[in-house]
Design an enzyme around this catalytic site. Structure first.
Site, PDB file in Angstrom:
ATOM      1  N   GLU A  30       8.937 -64.229  18.061  1.00 18.74           N
ATOM      2  CA  GLU A  30       8.132 -63.575  17.022  1.00 18.74           C
ATOM      3  C   GLU A  30       6.793 -63.115  17.593  1.00 18.74           C
ATOM      4  O   GLU A  30       6.399 -63.529  18.688  1.00 18.74           O
ATOM      5  CB  GLU A  30       7.897 -64.527  15.846  1.00 18.74           C
ATOM      6  CG  GLU A  30       7.154 -65.801  16.218  1.00 18.74           C
ATOM      7  CD  GLU A  30       6.432 -66.441  15.041  1.00 18.74           C
ATOM      8  OE1 GLU A  30       5.654 -65.736  14.378  1.00 18.74           O
ATOM      9  OE2 GLU A  30       6.631 -67.643  14.806  1.00 18.74           O
ATOM     10  N   LYS A  42       4.140 -77.574  10.641  1.00 16.91           N
ATOM     11  CA  LYS A  42       2.851 -78.259  10.603  1.00 16.91           C
ATOM     12  C   LYS A  42       2.701 -78.984   9.275  1.00 16.91           C
ATOM     13  O   LYS A  42       3.217 -78.527   8.256  1.00 16.91           O
ATOM     14  CB  LYS A  42       1.722 -77.233  10.691  1.00 16.91           C
ATOM     15  CG  LYS A  42       1.489 -76.707  12.073  1.00 16.91           C
ATOM     16  CD  LYS A  42       0.061 -76.196  12.214  1.00 16.91           C
ATOM     17  CE  LYS A  42      -0.190 -75.735  13.631  1.00 16.91           C
ATOM     18  NZ  LYS A  42       0.116 -74.326  13.828  1.00 16.91           N
TER      19      LYS A  42
HETATM   20  N1  PSU Z   1       3.123 -71.986  11.427  1.00 20.29           N
HETATM   21  C1  PSU Z   1       2.613 -72.247  12.646  1.00 20.29           C
HETATM   22  N2  PSU Z   1       2.353 -71.227  13.485  1.00 20.29           N
HETATM   23  C2  PSU Z   1       2.584 -69.921  13.108  1.00 20.29           C
HETATM   24  C3  PSU Z   1       3.129 -69.663  11.826  1.00 20.29           C
HETATM   25  C4  PSU Z   1       3.382 -70.730  11.030  1.00 20.29           C
HETATM   26  O1  PSU Z   1       2.395 -73.403  12.975  1.00 20.29           O
HETATM   27  O2  PSU Z   1       2.299 -68.996  13.897  1.00 20.29           O
HETATM   28  C5  PSU Z   1       3.418 -68.247  11.415  1.00 20.29           C
HETATM   29  C6  PSU Z   1       4.898 -67.901  11.638  1.00 20.29           C
HETATM   30  O3  PSU Z   1       4.985 -66.540  12.008  1.00 20.29           O
HETATM   31  C7  PSU Z   1       5.493 -68.095  10.257  1.00 20.29           C
HETATM   32  C8  PSU Z   1       4.352 -67.629   9.391  1.00 20.29           C
HETATM   33  O4  PSU Z   1       6.659 -67.351  10.034  1.00 20.29           O
HETATM   34  O5  PSU Z   1       3.188 -68.109  10.018  1.00 20.29           O
HETATM   35  C9  PSU Z   1       4.481 -68.138   7.970  1.00 20.29           C
HETATM   36  O6  PSU Z   1       3.526 -67.514   7.178  1.00 20.29           O
HETATM   37  P1  PSU Z   1       3.597 -67.706   5.581  1.00 20.29           P
HETATM   38  O7  PSU Z   1       3.283 -69.143   5.345  1.00 20.29           O
HETATM   39  O8  PSU Z   1       2.545 -66.771   5.062  1.00 20.29           O
HETATM   40  O9  PSU Z   1       4.976 -67.328   5.183  1.00 20.29           O
END
Ligand code: PSU
Ligand code: MN
Length: 305
Positions: A27, A161
């Protein structure tokens, strides 16, 4: 379906797909919105080198110039890492950004979607999105989970996390029929910490077993993703109390500042990084490298089946 008009796959990856060679999707939100510049440039190249070293082909994804990019060159990696005017694209943003030409980084959800369109079945990331703490009130649930429910890609991650409610995230995945496997562990990992206190559905012994499960699931027509939880290497695993303090503080700051929607996760990631200094970042790099290694092994075993 003319989705191929929107895909821009490098010749190397196109050939690899045609020949059934092992490929690992990556990603770009982790680069643009999850790590500082210029350290993320080194990371972006190194993670690709690790995959090549294992014998698979890396495929970093992004939305650039109205195309879903599969495989980025050095300039494109630099663009995503610099992250100047780079949006964050989850599923609902994809059509809008393709139409407007907005440059955007791909989340887990969007990377799965692009990988699936291109025919790539294994994807390595850091951590997945999930059910946020307090979602009972905010309904903040990452689109990553719905993508896992529907899109047939295996996501190798160090769990998630604890900015998230890990228990509710696992409940959600159960409801949507997403297998949660532990790579040589019975515990679902918590990103910086090798353990979370929550179990996985199944512990797999090795990449070959994981690959056989993927093949069986998809052979049966059971569409949807698989989460392969791969714990951070022990020597880099951080103390729960240490990291939880920073996470609680970051959550409190987000609340005070009224951060909402798609800004939430990037804000929390950046704040935790600031609060913990270099410590958490070193661990972040190592767990992502480790996921790339395991994902490569799974892609190689899957390609043999
Ligand atoms: N959690 C992490 N590192 C990240 C992300 C999440 O520890 O880089 C990023 C990933 O790309 C994940 C996104 O798909 O954040 C999720 O965002 P949201 O909670 O807005 O869906
Ligand atoms: Mn959200």
């Amino acid at each position: 379906m003319n989705y191929k008009n929107y895909l821009s796959v490098t010749p190397e990856i196109e050939e690899a797909i045609a020949q059934g060679k092992p490929i690992v999707a990556l990603e770009s939100t982790i680069l643009s919105h999850g790590m500082p510049y210029p350290e993320n440039v080194e990371f972006a190249h190194k993670v690709e080198e690790i995959i090549r070293g294992e014998g698979a082909i890396p495929a970093t994804t992004a939305i650039i110039g109205g195309k879903l990019k599969v495989g980025l060159n050095s300039d494109e990696l630099e663009l995503m890492c610099k992250a100047e005017n780079v949006a964050k694209a989850s599923r609902r943003d994809v059509a809008v950004y393709l139409t407007s030409g907005q440059t955007a980084a791909t989340t887990v959800a969007t990377t799965m979607l692009i990988a699936d369109l291109a025919g790539i079945r294994v994807f390595a990331t850091g951590g997945i999105g999930g059910v946020h703490r307090g979602a009972q009130e905010t309904m903040d649930i990452s689109a990553d989970l719905q993508e896992l429910a529907h899109t047939s890609v295996c996501v190798v991650s160090a769990g998630c996390k604890s900015i998230l409610d890990i228990g509710l995230t696992l409940e959600y995945l159960e409801t949507y029929g997403v297998p949660v496997l532990g790579y040589q562990t019975s515990e679902f990992p918590a990103f910086y910490c090798e353990s979370s206190g929550y179990g996985v559905d199944y512990k797999v012994a090795d990449a070959a077993e994981a690959a056989r499960i993927l093949k069986t699931k998809w052979d049966l027509g059971l569409k949807g993703g698989v989460v392969l939880g791969n714990p951070i290497p022990h020597e880099y695993s951080l103390d729960h109390s240490y990291i939880d303090k920073a996470i609680d503080q970051a959550l409190e700051m987000a609340k005070e500042k009224g951060i909402r929607g798609k800004a939430t996760t990037p804000f929390l990631l950046a704040t935790i990084k600031d609060l913990t200094g270099g410590n958490s970042f070193a661990s972040n790099l190592q767990l992502a490298y480790n996921n790339a290694r395991v994902a490569s092994k799974v892609a190689i075993e899957y390609a043999k089946l």
